[in-house]
Design an enzyme around this catalytic site. Structure first.
Site, short mmCIF file in Angstrom:
data_model
loop_
_atom_site.label_atom_id
_atom_site.label_comp_id
_atom_site.label_asym_id
_atom_site.label_seq_id
_atom_site.Cartn_x
_atom_site.Cartn_y
_atom_site.Cartn_z
N TRP A 1 0.81 -1.22 0.00
CA TRP A 1 0.00 0.00 0.00
C TRP A 1 0.84 1.27 0.00
CZ3 TRP A 1 2.12 2.18 4.13
CH2 TRP A 1 2.70 1.31 5.05
N ASN A 2 2.15 1.16 0.12
CA ASN A 2 2.92 2.38 0.40
C ASN A 2 3.21 3.22 -0.84
OD1 ASN A 2 4.75 0.31 -0.37
ND2 ASN A 2 6.44 1.58 0.32
N PRO A 8 -3.31 -5.69 -5.70
CA PRO A 8 -2.93 -4.56 -4.84
C PRO A 8 -3.42 -4.80 -3.43
CG PRO A 8 -4.88 -4.01 -6.11
CD PRO A 8 -4.50 -5.41 -6.51
N GLY A 35 7.22 -6.18 -0.30
CA GLY A 35 6.68 -6.14 1.06
C GLY A 35 7.78 -6.38 2.07
N SER A 36 7.42 -6.85 3.23
CA SER A 36 8.41 -6.99 4.30
C SER A 36 9.25 -8.25 4.10
CB SER A 36 7.70 -7.06 5.65
OG SER A 36 6.92 -8.23 5.70
N GLU A 54 11.23 -7.85 -3.50
CA GLU A 54 11.72 -6.51 -3.15
C GLU A 54 11.26 -6.25 -1.72
OE1 GLU A 54 13.51 -4.67 -5.21
OE2 GLU A 54 13.24 -5.80 -7.05
N LEU A 55 12.20 -6.32 -0.79
CA LEU A 55 11.79 -6.36 0.63
C LEU A 55 12.25 -5.10 1.38
CD1 LEU A 55 12.58 -10.14 1.09
CD2 LEU A 55 10.47 -9.08 0.26
N CYS A 57 10.44 2.23 0.89
CA CYS A 57 11.40 1.15 1.17
C CYS A 57 12.84 1.64 1.12
CB CYS A 57 11.18 0.00 0.21
SG CYS A 57 11.32 0.52 -1.52
N GLU A 74 13.47 -2.13 10.82
CA GLU A 74 12.88 -1.12 9.94
C GLU A 74 11.65 -0.52 10.63
OE1 GLU A 74 10.78 -2.67 6.52
OE2 GLU A 74 11.49 -1.02 5.28
#
Ligand code: NAD
Length: 543
Positions: free
Chosen positions: A174-175, A199, A249-250, A271-272, A305, A403
């Site tokens: 969502w960012n 999404p 995401g994380s 992509e974390l 991120c 983080e």
């Protein structure tokens, strides 16, 4: 695609000034009808972070809907892949124009669903435009067959081809509602794949708007399917059915996705998270570096991120730099508004706010002090939190390693470049880093020593991110694979080596000349001939 008559709960224009800027209810209904659902589906009401008011009742897909979406996408993919590349590229070029032309609509949606400032939302518009242009222009060279030789020159003609993998799954958070809805979708499409995009429900409208623009740009219906739902159910179902998955995401969730992708033996681009460091060397212009640090730490309310959360300052300039950094941070204006007035917006959710508050309180308990911010601004909206600078953060504070994903940065003093590099590399995460120095040569040399997928010299994150031909991705626990550049497109393709052996049936139509003669050699003659050939090849430095 399901259509339904669910009422759309838009913000009430009587009570909420934001409502006058956003799309009409009918437009929202049209967008929501794009979600792949079944009759009797559930809905999730989303809320605007700026005010806490409801935005829309978003239809939710089920895992069965995801399976159906993938089947439809698979059917549409064959026709799409059969189109000439220039036709697929033309869709991206038209999308570029549409996104720029209709930017105010999507800026409203991004702000409404995510809560970031308009200037930060605009970064997403620029990003999508340059991703679209880049892949439209470069796809031909990225997809061009590569020639290679066989064991002996001229004997084998080898070409490496790239085929679309089929249906690519994109699981987006969502960012960055627009950027992350399209960054991985566009290269996948231009390569000839169909895509199933999931999404986050919170930012579904922005993603659906992007899907609508793609269709307006000429993408045939069915090639892009949008499913909406929670990660562990609908996100996981995407991973279950597609031929390749791009997940953002994380680190914790990335590991779950990676395990399932490994079991299915499908490629996954992950992509974390990041705990990204910046180093301010002793030769900087402190005002310039402080201005850069403000953007690097607080753009998109720190829910970025690649944003900076650890700031190492050379002790020779620490006092002067921190004075400028604190002054500039305190001067940032916070606010809700679908305009360019406020510098910084809101956090997106109660969960994000809770993490930010916890990290700051925990740091203070362990002896840190606040140089700027540290205040939850309930007067502005439910999730506003002031851009925060922490000093004296100890190693046992959570914010030191974990983080935060919010507008919080910890500052540390270092005595040398070596100490800075060691501190920057003291993390399991390695997504992005930044180095500030007057000497670009020194900056580039330092950058090469930092363990991070991207390092920006005299910039926080945007220089590397907007270098579209260069890969963007993480090292260590920050992920595997890349977006952008040829790598981002190749991730959605299967390579195929086609090696054509020449002369087997005779050369130039003359039987008996060519490879047939070689086949007639006995083993001893053959090995001695080959050994000689290998020696000649090495002497000639042939690869
Ligand atoms: P998260 O891992 O909790 O969720 C990310 C997304 O994955 C969510 O939309 C969620 O619904 C979905 N998800 C959850 N479980 C899933 C499963 N089992 N299978 C498939 N999908 C699942 O992360 P978040 O807190 O929502 O997002 C912020 C994180 O994303 C931060 O760590 C941030 O650094 C990272 N991020 C990374 C990049 C990058 O490019 N490296 C970009 C943006 C955000």
């Amino acid at each position: 695609m399901a259509h339904d008559d669910e009422p759309v709960q838009l913000i009430d224009p009587e009570t909420d000034p934001l409502a006058t800027y956003v799309l009409e209810p009918d437009d929202v209904r049209t967008l929501l009808a794009r979600v792949v659902t079944s009759p009797g589906h559930e809905t999730r009401t989303t809320y605007a972070p700026f005010t806490g008011g409801p935005i829309a009742a978003v239809p939710l897909s089920t895992p069965d809907d995801v399976a159906r979406a993938v089947r439809s996408a698979r059917r549409a993919q064959h026709t799409w892949a059969a189109l000439p590349l220039r036709r697929r590229a033309a869709v991206l070029l038209r999308l570029h124009d549409l996104v720029l032309a209709h930017q105010s609509d999507v800026l409203d949606l991004i702000q409404l669903e995510n809560g970031k400032s308009r200037a930060s939302a605009y970064e997403e518009v620029v990003d999508v435009a340059i991703v679209a242009r880049h892949y439209a222009v470069r796809a031909r060279s990225y997809l061009a067959p590569r020639r290679s030789g066989g064991i002996l020159p001229g004997l084998t003609g080898t070409r490496v081809l790239r085929h679309p993998l089929g249906v690519v799954g994109v699981v987006a958070p969502w960012n960055f509602p627009l950027t992350l809805a399209l960054s991985d979708v566009l290269p996948a499409l231009v390569a000839g794949n169909a895509v199933v995009l999931r999404p986050d429900p919170q930012t579904a409208l922005t993603a659906l708007w992007a899907a609508e623009q793609l269709e307006a740009a000429g993408l045939p219906p069915g090639v892009l399917q949008v499913v909406v739902g929670d990660g562990p159910t609908v996100g996981a179902a995407v991973v279950e059915h597609v031929d390749q998955v791009s997940f953002t995401g994380s680190t914790a969730t990335g590991r779950v996705v990676a395990q399932r992708a490994a079991e299915r033996l499908i490629p996954a681009t992950l992509e974390l998270g990041g705990k990204n460091p910046m180093y301010v060397a002793d030769d900087v212009d402190v005002e310039t570096a402080a201005e850069g640090a403000v953007r690097a730490c607080f753009a998109s309310t720190g829910q970025l991120c690649v944003s900076i959360e650890r700031l190492y300052v050379h002790e020779a300039v620490a006092e002067e730099f921190l004075a400028a950094f604190v002054r500039r941070t305190r001067a940032l204006s916070l606010g809700a508004g679908l305009d360019y007035v406020a510098d910084v917006g809101s956090l997106t959710s109660a969960a994000q706010l809770a993490t930010v508050v916890e990290h700051v309180e925990d740091a203070l308990t362990h002896g840190a002090r606040v140089l700027a911010g540290g205040v939850h601004r309930t007067d502005l909206g439910p999730f506003f939190y002031e851009p925060t600078i922490l000093d004296g953060v100890t190693e046992d504070a959570r914010v030191h390693r974990e983080e935060t994903f919010g507008p919080v940065v910890s500052v540390y003093r270092v005595a040398s470049d070596d100490e800075a590099v060691a501190a920057m590399n003291d993390s399991d995460l390695g997504l992005n880093a930044s180095v500030w120095t007057r000497s670009t040569r020194r900056g580039a040399a330092l950058a090469a020593r930092v363990r991070a997928g991207t390092v920006n010299v005299n910039e926080g994150y945007a220089a590397a991110w907007t270098s579209m031909g260069a890969p963007q991705g993480g090292r260590g626990q920050s992920g595997t694979g890349h977006r952008h550049g040829p790598e981002g497109l190749w991730a959605t393709t299967a390579t195929q080596t086609v090696a054509v052996q020449r002369g087997v049936h005779g050369l130039a139509g003359v039987p008996g000349i060519g490879l047939r003669r070689v086949y007639e050699l006995d083993a001893e003659q053959w090995t001695s001939m080959l050994t000689g050939a290998l020696r000649v090849m090495k002497a000639l430095r042939r690869p």
